[in-house]
Enzyme design. Structure first.
Site, PDB file in Angstrom:
ATOM      1  N   ASN A   6       8.104   8.986 -10.112  1.00 35.83           N
ATOM      2  CA  ASN A   6       8.078   7.678  -9.449  1.00 35.83           C
ATOM      3  C   ASN A   6       8.485   6.638 -10.482  1.00 35.83           C
ATOM      4  O   ASN A   6       7.701   6.300 -11.372  1.00 35.83           O
ATOM      5  CB  ASN A   6       6.682   7.389  -8.893  1.00 35.83           C
ATOM      6  CG  ASN A   6       6.603   6.054  -8.179  1.00 35.83           C
ATOM      7  OD1 ASN A   6       7.590   5.329  -8.052  1.00 35.83           O
ATOM      8  ND2 ASN A   6       5.416   5.700  -7.713  1.00 35.83           N
ATOM      9  N   ASP A  36      10.013   6.414   1.248  1.00 34.88           N
ATOM     10  CA  ASP A  36       8.839   5.672   1.734  1.00 34.88           C
ATOM     11  C   ASP A  36       8.953   5.313   3.212  1.00 34.88           C
ATOM     12  O   ASP A  36       7.952   5.130   3.893  1.00 34.88           O
ATOM     13  CB  ASP A  36       8.677   4.374   0.934  1.00 34.88           C
ATOM     14  CG  ASP A  36       7.870   4.569  -0.332  1.00 34.88           C
ATOM     15  OD1 ASP A  36       7.451   5.708  -0.602  1.00 34.88           O
ATOM     16  OD2 ASP A  36       7.665   3.582  -1.052  1.00 34.88           O
ATOM     17  N   HIS A  47      -3.288   0.822   3.140  1.00 36.48           N
ATOM     18  CA  HIS A  47      -2.869   1.033   1.755  1.00 36.48           C
ATOM     19  C   HIS A  47      -2.963  -0.321   1.049  1.00 36.48           C
ATOM     20  O   HIS A  47      -2.136  -1.209   1.270  1.00 36.48           O
ATOM     21  CB  HIS A  47      -1.435   1.573   1.714  1.00 36.48           C
ATOM     22  CG  HIS A  47      -0.915   1.789   0.329  1.00 36.48           C
ATOM     23  ND1 HIS A  47      -0.768   3.030  -0.229  1.00 36.48           N
ATOM     24  CD2 HIS A  47      -0.503   0.911  -0.620  1.00 36.48           C
ATOM     25  CE1 HIS A  47      -0.299   2.914  -1.461  1.00 36.48           C
ATOM     26  NE2 HIS A  47      -0.134   1.625  -1.712  1.00 36.48           N
TER      27      HIS A  47
END
Length: 336
Positions: free
Chosen positions: A7, A147, A206
């Site tokens: 990432n 994503d 989130h």
């Protein structure tokens, strides 16, 4: 099979080595301040943690540090890079083309590059990470995980903006982000509840530096608070969240700002930082509020109200919710 997960941020590289058969995390780490003074490398394996200064002028050097650490660590069951089964790269935006993981080739990289205007803070760094890893590991398959992919099931009535329909056909629509997180924690919630995911309506929150809420109806995303880009929805660390678009024109006219300057305010100077005047970090904002800072307290109230607003909206959209899940740095660690 052992998979290295990457990432990449503009000046950071987070990584994990995962054994897919056991789903065990073998290694985790983070190289921060890439290309800057004070580069640090934090690494954890077999329960042992360390943090030390490092030298990484670019993402290629950072990848070299990661591979060296992974191969030489005594707690890791591989001794050469050819033993890696694959490298999985988190990519911010898949547009309308990619709705699941794909093997990265030149066509995929071209599409990621084409979408840079939609993810100007994320995609250049993610591309740099992909190219660095491909150069270091040319024989290993590289996979892009997007994503936006999980939100490909959002129905048209939730994805379409009230703009001329021709703009929707050109790709101006809600995409949503944090899909990998929302999908994962919903599945874990179903395991915890000992109920098949397809029988549950779940709202996942989130909450970190970036924040979003997702309505997951029987395992499928049907709406989420982020949109065409990652700016709208909840109050975030430095991002404004939902905003009347008329404010943009007003700021340009009344303050003499360019669109780039307004964009900088909305993305980098708003949210918890802008409201509190203290920090984008919720921990520091909470400390300030407890010390009596009124602006910090207001920032917390606005943040919580917006989360509550979306939970209520998505409860109505699904006709009820079986579970509400909190994840991310704030969602997981908040006192509640």
């Amino acid at each position: 099979m052992n998979v290295l997960v990457i990432n990449c941020g503009s000046s950071s590289l987070k990584y994990q080595l995962i054994d897919l058969e056991t789903e065990k995390n073998l290694v985790a780490g983070n190289i921060s301040r890439i290309g800057m003074e004070g580069t640090e490398h934090a690494h954890e394996a077999a329960g042992a943690k360390k943090k030390e200064p490092a030298k990484a002028a670019d993402h290629l050097e950072a990848v070299g540090l990661v591979l060296k650490e992974v191969i030489e660590d005594e707690g890791v069951p591989i001794r050469k890079v050819s033993e890696l089964g694959a490298v999985a790269h988190r990519v911010g935006h898949g547009g309308e083309k990619y709705h699941g993981p794909v093997i990265i080739d030149d066509e995929v990289k071209t599409e990621i590059k084409r979408l840079i205007p939609l993810m100007p803070l994320h995609h250049p760094a993610m591309l740099a990470g992909i190219e660095a890893c491909q150069k270091a590991l040319p024989e290993v398959p590289h996979v892009a995980v997007f994503d936006t992919a999980f939100h490909g099931t959002i129905p048209e009535e939730a994805a379409v903006y009230g703009l001329p329909y021709e703009l929707y056909k050109k790709g101006i629509r809600k995409f949503g982000f944090h899909g990998n997180s929302h999908e994962y924690v919903a599945a874990k919630a179903a395991e915890f509840l000992e109920t098949p995911l397809h029988r549950l309506n779940i709202i996942t929150c989130h909450l970190g530096n970036g924040c979003s809420v997702c309505a997951i109806e029987r395992g499928r995303s049907i709406d989420t608070s982020m949109g065409f880009g990652p700016l709208p929805g909840l109050i975030m660390g430095t991002r404004v969240g939902d905003l009347d678009p008329g404010v943009i024109r007003y700021l340009m006219d009344s303050e003499g700002l360019t669109i780039a300057q307004v964009d900088d305010i909305l993305n980098k100077k708003s949210g918890l930082l802008g409201l509190s005047g203290k920090s984008p970090d919720m921990r520091e904002v909470l400390d300030a509020a407890e010390a009596g800072d009124a602006r910090a307290l207001l920032a917390i109230k606005v943040f919580c109200y917006r989360v509550k607003f979306y939970i209520g909206a998505y409860t109505a959209a699904m006709g009820g919710a079986d579970a509400i899940v909190f994840t991310g740095g704030i969602g997981q660690n908040s006192r509640g």
